[in-house]
Structure formats: C-alpha cells, structure tokens
Design a protein around this motif. Structure first.
Motif, mmCIF file in Angstrom:
data_model
loop_
_atom_site.group_PDB
_atom_site.id
_atom_site.type_symbol
_atom_site.label_atom_id
_atom_site.label_comp_id
_atom_site.label_asym_id
_atom_site.label_seq_id
_atom_site.Cartn_x
_atom_site.Cartn_y
_atom_site.Cartn_z
ATOM 1 N N ILE A 176 -15.615 16.494 -38.095
ATOM 2 C CA ILE A 176 -16.025 17.403 -37.032
ATOM 3 C C ILE A 176 -17.447 17.047 -36.596
ATOM 4 O O ILE A 176 -18.371 17.016 -37.403
ATOM 5 N N TRP A 205 -22.676 28.796 -42.654
ATOM 6 C CA TRP A 205 -21.273 28.399 -42.580
ATOM 7 C C TRP A 205 -20.405 29.640 -42.689
ATOM 8 O O TRP A 205 -20.604 30.476 -43.577
ATOM 9 N N VAL A 220 -8.502 27.217 -41.381
ATOM 10 C CA VAL A 220 -9.084 27.632 -40.099
ATOM 11 C C VAL A 220 -8.076 27.401 -38.995
ATOM 12 O O VAL A 220 -7.294 26.449 -39.039
ATOM 13 N N LYS A 279 -7.467 26.741 -34.873
ATOM 14 C CA LYS A 279 -8.185 26.149 -33.752
ATOM 15 C C LYS A 279 -8.937 27.259 -33.012
ATOM 16 O O LYS A 279 -8.390 28.345 -32.806
ATOM 17 N N ASP A 301 -11.314 29.053 -34.070
ATOM 18 C CA ASP A 301 -12.008 29.959 -34.993
ATOM 19 C C ASP A 301 -13.450 29.494 -35.158
ATOM 20 O O ASP A 301 -13.697 28.304 -35.305
ATOM 21 N N ILE A 321 -16.564 28.324 -37.003
ATOM 22 C CA ILE A 321 -16.695 27.804 -38.366
ATOM 23 C C ILE A 321 -18.142 27.784 -38.863
ATOM 24 O O ILE A 321 -18.395 27.869 -40.054
ATOM 25 N N SER A 337 -13.728 25.807 -34.184
ATOM 26 C CA SER A 337 -13.063 24.639 -34.765
ATOM 27 C C SER A 337 -12.220 23.962 -33.696
ATOM 28 O O SER A 337 -11.477 24.619 -32.968
ATOM 29 N N SER A 349 -6.716 23.125 -35.983
ATOM 30 C CA SER A 349 -6.260 24.003 -37.056
ATOM 31 C C SER A 349 -6.114 23.168 -38.316
ATOM 32 O O SER A 349 -5.673 22.024 -38.244
ATOM 33 N N LEU A 366 -10.556 23.319 -44.281
ATOM 34 C CA LEU A 366 -11.884 22.716 -44.383
ATOM 35 C C LEU A 366 -11.961 21.907 -45.681
ATOM 36 O O LEU A 366 -11.815 22.445 -46.769
ATOM 37 N N ILE A 416 -12.371 18.400 -41.580
ATOM 38 C CA ILE A 416 -11.257 19.339 -41.648
ATOM 39 C C ILE A 416 -9.958 18.556 -41.742
ATOM 40 O O ILE A 416 -9.731 17.627 -40.968
ATOM 41 N N SER A 420 -6.651 18.346 -40.712
ATOM 42 C CA SER A 420 -5.891 19.044 -39.689
ATOM 43 C C SER A 420 -4.433 19.081 -40.097
ATOM 44 O O SER A 420 -3.974 18.266 -40.892
#
Lengths: 446, 327
Positions: free
Chosen positions: A3, A20, A28, A30, A32, A34, A48, A51, A54, A74, A76
């Motif tokens: 990220i 954080w 998480v 998408k 959201d 972070i 984020s 999805s 982390l 992340i 995914s």
C-alpha cells in the motif's frame, strides 16, 4: 499488495503517519479507513484500496513518508498467498520444487522463473514486480556518502531538503545544509568558549537542546500536527524577514450594523454573522488595491497571485489549521459568512480535505476571539503577509474634538519585508481601516 | 615546448630511445622501407640501418615471438602490430609466454619488450580496423597496458615502456594520431607507468576514462558547465596496473563516478574500476557508479551512421553526466 501513500494534493510531497486504525491480521474492506495521515496541510484518514487482511505495517506512527512511499502490506482477497520471504526477491527453492523431491547435485529446474537475458539469471515471476521497481524509486534512500557525512556532522537527514531525483538528498544538498548550519553556530561558540569550538568540528544546533530531563520536568512527545506546525513556524521565522505594523480601527458603524441584522440573518441563513466576514471582504478589496501583498518571494523574483484565496487560522482540537476561502473577493458578506461557517465547523470536527487547505495566498487570523488586543503573527510561508483582527473594545476616543465612547479594534499586519516596504504595508493597513470604518447601516451584506 | 601530434610524439620517443640505447630496435610490418603504415618510424631505416629497423613478414605471432626471444636475451625490442585488430595471433606469445617469463624463471629471466599497436574506432575502419583490445591484455598479471591520449603522455609513457624491464602493451588510438596536438617538452622526460592524471578538476561528478574518450569527456565537461555541473576528469593513462589511489581519491572527493570507454561495457576496464570503487570507497558514494561504453555487438559497423551510433561522443557523455549529477 503493497500500500502506497497516495498523492493527496498538489505541492504536498510527504506525510506523517498518524494512528493506525487497523492492526496486523485485521480484515479490512475496500475504502475502510486504515491509517491517519497528516500532511503539512491537513490530516486525513486513508481508505484501503483493496479488501483483504493487513499483513504488515511498514510505516510506523510518527514516521515521515514521501508520497508514493510504501506504508503497509495488505494481502488482498484476490491475491494468492505468496511465500513469506517474498520481500527478498530470491527464488525460493522449496516453494517451487515438487513436494518431497530432494535437491541433489543435479539441482532442480525452478518453475515460474522469468528469464533475464542470455545470462540465464532470473527471479520468481511476481505480478507486483513492476510496482516493486516503482517503490524503489520513490522511497527515499540515502547514499553511503550522505549517511557518512550525516553521521560525522550529526545531522538529522529529515531536516535536509533533497534536490536529487525523486527528492533524494544528494551529498551536495547535505554539504550545503551543513555549511549553512555551521556558520552561525560556530561564531556563537567562538564568543562563548574558544576552547570548545576549537575541539569540535561543528556543533549542530540540535545538540544545543538539553537531552536530559530534570527532576521537575516532563517530556511531551510531539503529535504529527505539532511537528508540522513547528516546522512551518521555523520556516516562516527563519526564511522570511518579517516586519510588523498595527493600526487602530473605529468599528462603531460595523458594530451597529451587525447588531441590527444579526438575528434576522441567523433566522434566514441558519449561520451566525460574525465580524470576520466584514474583515475578509475589506481585506480582499484592499489586496486588489495593493496586489503586492498577495504574492510570494521566489529567490530572484516575486510571484504575484491573481487569485485572492484567504486562509483563515482556526484553532482545531489538534492544533492550528488554516482552511482557505478561494476567490474570497467574489463573495458577498453573506457568502463569506456561509463559507466561513462551513470551514470552521469542519476544521473543528477534523473533517477538512486537502483541497480545503491548499492554495492560500494571504492569511487572516482572528486573534480577537481569544481576547487579544495586539499580536505579532508569523507570516504563513510562502505568503507575503498575515493580518490579525483584535478584540473590539469600547474606548474613550477623541471625535470632532470631543471625547466619545467608540468601538475600537486593532488590526496587526506582519509582512515579508523582502517584498513589501513600510509604505505599501501602511497603505494596505490604511486601506483595510478605511473600508471597515466606512461600514454603516446602509452597507449591503448580500 | 613544441606543439606535436601523438604520432610525432610516438616517433620521437622511439627515435630518442634508439639513439640512447643500442639494444633498442624496432620490428614490424612495413616499418622499414615504408616508414610504418602511419609513418611512426619514418626515417628510422636511414638513421639506424636494417639491423635495428626490421621489416617482418605478415605474421603477427612470429613478430611477438621473435621480440620475446630477443628480449629474453638482453635486447629491448619494440614490436609493432600494424593494427590492433591483428593482435590476436600474438596472444599465445604475449599472454601465454611473455607475461610469465619473470615469474616462471624465478626472476632469472625477464622480457623487456614493447608491443605497440594502433587501435580504436571512429575512423571508418569497420570490423577489422576499429577494435579495442585493451581488456584482453589488461586481464593478465605480468603485463602492463598503457593507453595514452595526448602527445605529452604518449611520449613520456612510451619512453618508460621501452625502459621497463617487463613486457608492456602500448596501445595508441588511431584517431588521436593526427587529431590530437599538444605541447611536448623539448627536454628529456619520462612519465611513470601506472599513474593516472587528473586532466580536469571539479567537485560534482568524476569521469574516469582513457584514450580517445578523454578528449570527448573534456568537451562534455565543458558543455555541462552551463548546467552548473562541475566535472572532474581522471585520465587513467595506464589500464594495468590501475592507479587505485587516484581512482579512490577522486571518488571520495565527488562521490559520483562515471566511467567512459570506447570498448564494450561487459567485463571491460570500467567493470574493474567500478569494483575497486565499491570495494574501497563504498561509504563515499553518492550515487551508483555509472558506465558509458561501447555497445555489446561483435564489431564496429561499416555504415557511417551506424559507426556514429556505436561510438561514444561528447553529447552522450554530457547526457550521462547530467543523469548522474541529478541522481
């Protein structure tokens, strides 16, 4: 998926990582939020981009990361699990050999290996490898020469502005920085203690701060916002030679007008009518009259700004923020009141966006709200001036050779003396004063 | 001081050494009656006679072999290979034998010989008259490889090469022969083999180079002055042994090094210089050690536009300097 810290606004080059909001292992969605990110303009929550889960926090709270720098990893939902040591781009023999098969003297043929030319060397095919290249370019890496010099001279490299590719600090940048730091410090030392300065190569300014806590002392760690305010203030105080001027304004007419219309205004517009919109209007008009105040120093030239974008200093819970009203001169008193209400409300709730705080050309600070009757503000770098409106107080003054009780307000102007001389500064103050004093019951607010 | 060409400097160095020392003699194709294909030995046959100016058959292996034998028996031969491109048959005599004479005889024998060869491209010479050969010899312990770029250096270094007690490969760039002129002292002088020369002082970026490229580098250094880049130029002059002290000193000074040579890049002189720098001056580096060198293709193209593309010129060098300065 790595990220990156996204580009959040023009002229923003780096951000400080705040708190954080998710922990390693957390799921998480998408969009959201972070992590909190604080830039020199605004604080925000970073959503984020995917999805997933982390996997790793790379940039820790308090770290300064350039735009495009990697802050987290992340996993995914679409991404297949990659070997844990994917960080080192080494082919992983075990992960790529058939299970159970031993690697003898014959060796094994690695699968999924990208050939790299006739030399036959290769690495695991990694869909994110092109991104990996980008990471390497954008992350700030100091060269051995720079790290060595920084260690010898005890320089905090974060304080040095880089002129190299992607903002890299070059040896030359650092040398210039050391030279510029050295001169004043050394001369100070010569005055104070000849022996000491003869023994030490150079004494960086930071070392002059006491490092050891006394008995009755307590250390407060700097919040990201505090750090940014500090750095901006140092910039203003060290880079801009500032002069200051104060005038007294008779705002009797303004007070009368406001008292007459404020209740109706509140009912109709659902926002408060404060004195500030009137001041903003007057300042915008005066900036048009004396455009030099609406400019920036540019080393060998002055950049005149044709847009009048007024920054308004607001005390937010975390500290000072300066949201901007763009094209303030195009708004009526009522329009300014609405805009002001929107910005100050969102500033106090911490909901400003980057576009709310960039492109200011001149700043207004309503210090009077705090009861001050005279203040000496620091110019909001790189602007040319900042004006304060002080508390309106009733005072006995001489009007037509008689003593009268009038509402008086001071306005204070700090300005960049490289751009503006006393003549323009006083002219500007007088212009604002005249506009405010000419306000009466007939002044239009729509 | 007199203004001379590189060719004249080479001619004078050999002439002076032959006058000074009777054991010095020259041999090679066309060097006697013809005076050498580039006229480096013009007038030698008349002055020194055919015992000391020997026209040889067209057989490079025997030129090197005869020279080596003579050297092991007390003579100081200067063997000329007409073009560097035809030096390959000498490899066995030079790399296989000459380089090992002193070592293999516990110092009882030595081979004070010079193998001279014009080399390099940029002369519309195509595949067989343009090659760079220095890296092949520079790899070999026991050999010295000298690559001068100015008349002053060529003369002083050739005299040292002739006086050296071990084999020296002396590579003269063809394009510098008549193109490069410079002052040469009228009085006797020699220059030490293995010492680089700082041809230009600067503080931002160092170029390390040798041979013809030196002149393009100096030109590029002037060009980028306008970009406010202060370039230092180190002329290696000898590519074996390399002047490690000079290479490290300039690296520590600027922190950014660009190596330029006409020879192709892979496993060339630049690779060795680069390795010396990262092994010994890593903590002084302010950017990656960069190399600008000939392309990885088998030979100099024949078509002029392609030759121009192959050759490194001052414009390409200036671009590389800018990139490194900006890093």
């Amino acid at each position: 998926m790595k990220i990156e810290l996204p580009q959040v606004g023009e002229s923003v080059t780096e951000g400080i990582i705040g708190k954080w909001l998710v922990a390693v292992g957390d799921k998480v969605e998408k969009y959201d939020p972070i992590v909190e990110v604080v830039t020199d303009k605004v604080a925000m929550e970073l959503p984020s981009p995917v999805s997933g889960t982390l996997r790793e926090i790379i940039a820790l709270e308090g770290e300064t990361i350039p735009m495009g720098g990697i802050i987290a990893d992340i996993e995914s939902e679409n991404e297949e699990a990659t070997p844990t040591n994917a960080k080192e781009n080494q082919p992983d023999l075990e992960a790529h050999s058939k299970p159970g098969k031993e690697i003898g003297t014959t060796g094994i043929l690695l699968k999924d290996v990208a050939p790299v030319g006739p030399t036959g060397s290769g690495g695991i095919i990694d869909s994110t490898s092109s991104q990996g290249d980008r990471d390497r370019k954008t992350r700030i890496i100091y060269s051995p020469a720079v790290m060595r010099l920084a260690e010898i001279h005890d320089v905090n490299l974060e304080m040095v502005t880089g002129s190299g590719r992607n903002g890299r600090v070059t040896k030359k940048d650092l040398q210039n920085f050391i030279d510029s730091e050295k001169t004043p410090v050394d001369s100070k030392n010569v005055d104070r203690d000849d022996k000491k300065s003869a023994n030490t190569d150079s004494v960086p300014t930071e070392n002059t701060y006491p490092n050891v806590l006394g008995n009755n002392e307590e250390k407060i760690t700097l919040s990201p916002v505090r750090k940014i305010i500090a750095s901006n203030m140092v910039k203003s105080a060290t880079l801009i030679p500032q002069a200051w001027s104060l005038v007294e304004v008779d705002v009797n007419g303004l007070v009368e007008l406001r008292n007459k219309v404020k209740d109706d205004f509140q009912k109709r517009e659902k926002v408060n009518l404060t004195y500030l919109p009137f001041v903003l209007k007057a300042v915008s008009e005066s900036l048009k009259e004396i455009p030099l105040l609406n400019s920036s120093w540019n080393e060998d030239s002055i950049i005149l700004k044709h847009q009048i974008n007024l920054g308004i200093a607001v005390a937010a819970p975390d500290g000072l923020v300066v949201p901007v009203i763009e094209n303030a001169d195009a708004l009526s008193i009522s329009g300014l009141a609405h805009k002001l209400d929107d910005l100050t409300t969102r500033a106090r709730e911490g909901k400003l966006t980057v576009s709310d705080v960039q492109s200011g050309t001149f700043t207004v600070n309503n210090t009077g709200a705090l009861g001050s009757i005279a203040s000496q503000p620091l110019v909001n770098y790189p602007q040319a001036g900042i004006i304060t409106t002080e508390a309106i107080v009733k005072r006995p003054v001489v009007v037509n050779d008689a003593i009268a009780i009038r509402s008086i307000m001071n306005i204070c102007l700090s300005f960049d003396h490289r751009i503006i001389d006393g003549e323009q500064a006083s002219g500007f103050n007088r212009s604002v004063k005249d506009r405010l004093e000419s306000i009466n019951l007939n002044t239009q607010i729509y | 001081m007199t203004i001379k060409t590189v060719l004249e400097a080479v001619h004078d160095a050999m002439q002076e050494e032959m006058r000074r020392d009777e054991t010095v003699f020259v041999m090679g194709e066309d060097i006697g009656a013809r005076g050498g294909v580039f006229l480096a030995t013009e007038g030698f046959l008349q002055e020194f006679g055919e015992n000391r100016v020997i026209d040889t058959p067209l057989a490079e292996s025997s030129i090197a072999g005869v020279a080596l034998g003579a050297a092991m028996h007390g003579m100081r031969p200067i063997a000329e290979i007409e073009f560097g491109d035809f030096i390959w048959p000498t490899i066995n005599q030079i790399v296989g034998e000459a380089a090992k004479v002193r070592y293999g005889t516990k110092g009882k024998l030595n081979a004070p010989m010079v193998l001279r060869a014009p080399h390099g491209g940029g002369v519309r010479g195509a595949l067989y008259h343009s090659q760079s050969v220095e890296a092949f010899f520079a790899h070999t312990p026991g050999l010295k490889v000298v690559t001068p770029s100015t008349p002053y250096d060529a003369k002083g270094l050739l005299k040292s090469a002739i006086r050296d007690d071990d084999p020296v490969i002396f590579l003269e760039h063809k394009r510098t022969y008549r193109l490069v002129r410079g002052e040469v002292p009228d009085d006797e002088y020699t220059l030490p083999i293995g010492k680089a020369d700082l041809k230009r002082e600067g503080s931002d970026v160092t170029i390390i180079t040798y041979g013809l490229m030196l002149h393009h580098c100096l030109e590029a250094a002037e060009t980028v002055e306008m970009d406010d880049i202060d370039v230092e130029v180190l002329d290696l002059r000898t590519v074996r042994p390399l002047d490690t002290d000079a290479i490290l000193a300039t690296t520590r000074k600027t922190g950014k090094v660009l190596i330029v040579h006409e020879d192709n890049k892979a496993l060339g002189i630049g690779a060795e210089v680069s390795a010396i720098i990262s092994e010994n001056a890593f903590e002084y580096l302010d950017g990656p050690v960069a190399r600008l060198a000939g392309p990885e293709i088998p030979a100099m193209p024949f078509a002029p536009p392609l030759e121009d593309m192959y050759m490194i010129d001052s414009e390409k060098i200036a671009n590389s300097i800018r990139q490194l300065a900006e890093y």
